[in-house]
Design a protein around this motif. Sequence first.
Motif, PDB file in Angstrom:
ATOM      1  N   ARG A 138       0.835  -1.209   0.000  1.00  0.00           N
ATOM      2  CA  ARG A 138       0.000   0.000   0.000  1.00  0.00           C
ATOM      3  C   ARG A 138       0.864   1.251   0.000  1.00  0.00           C
ATOM      4  NH1 ARG A 138      -5.034  -1.802   3.942  1.00  0.00           N
ATOM      5  NH2 ARG A 138      -6.145  -2.918   2.303  1.00  0.00           N
ATOM      6  N   LEU A 139       1.946   1.223   0.752  1.00  0.00           N
ATOM      7  CA  LEU A 139       2.857   2.363   0.772  1.00  0.00           C
ATOM      8  C   LEU A 139       3.497   2.567  -0.599  1.00  0.00           C
ATOM      9  CD1 LEU A 139       4.339   4.620   2.209  1.00  0.00           C
ATOM     10  CD2 LEU A 139       6.008   2.924   2.996  1.00  0.00           C
ATOM     11  N   SER A 140       3.942   1.488  -1.217  1.00  0.00           N
ATOM     12  CA  SER A 140       4.542   1.581  -2.553  1.00  0.00           C
ATOM     13  C   SER A 140       3.562   2.149  -3.565  1.00  0.00           C
ATOM     14  CB  SER A 140       5.016   0.200  -3.028  1.00  0.00           C
ATOM     15  OG  SER A 140       6.082  -0.248  -2.240  1.00  0.00           O
ATOM     16  N   LEU A 141       2.314   1.725  -3.484  1.00  0.00           N
ATOM     17  CA  LEU A 141       1.305   2.232  -4.401  1.00  0.00           C
ATOM     18  C   LEU A 141       1.076   3.724  -4.174  1.00  0.00           C
ATOM     19  CD1 LEU A 141      -0.759   1.859  -6.627  1.00  0.00           C
ATOM     20  CD2 LEU A 141      -2.387   1.076  -4.883  1.00  0.00           C
ATOM     21  N   ALA A 142       0.988   4.127  -2.924  1.00  0.00           N
ATOM     22  CA  ALA A 142       0.777   5.540  -2.622  1.00  0.00           C
ATOM     23  C   ALA A 142       1.929   6.390  -3.148  1.00  0.00           C
ATOM     24  CB  ALA A 142       0.610   5.739  -1.119  1.00  0.00           C
ATOM     25  N   LEU A 143       3.149   5.915  -2.978  1.00  0.00           N
ATOM     26  CA  LEU A 143       4.310   6.660  -3.460  1.00  0.00           C
ATOM     27  C   LEU A 143       4.329   6.734  -4.988  1.00  0.00           C
ATOM     28  CD1 LEU A 143       7.029   5.310  -1.013  1.00  0.00           C
ATOM     29  CD2 LEU A 143       5.947   7.572  -0.997  1.00  0.00           C
TER      30      LEU A 143
END
Length: 63
Positions: free
Chosen positions: A16-21
């Motif tokens: 989820r963090l990777s997608l947000a970034l």
Amino acid sequence: MSEYVEALRGRVRRARLSLALALEEKDAYAVAAAQDELDDAVRLARSAGVDVGEIGDEEGARW
């Protein structure tokens, strides 16, 4: 919580963090790759009976 469940939750959190970034960077390739990873992580977690609805929210995530 078992180590396996915690590992699954960590994978979903990181995805989820990777997608947000990737979305912030407006990088279409990175978004597609991150979405694929998130889909896989969520599918695997759910198949193990892990609720993924709140994962990431506890850290103030924006997704």
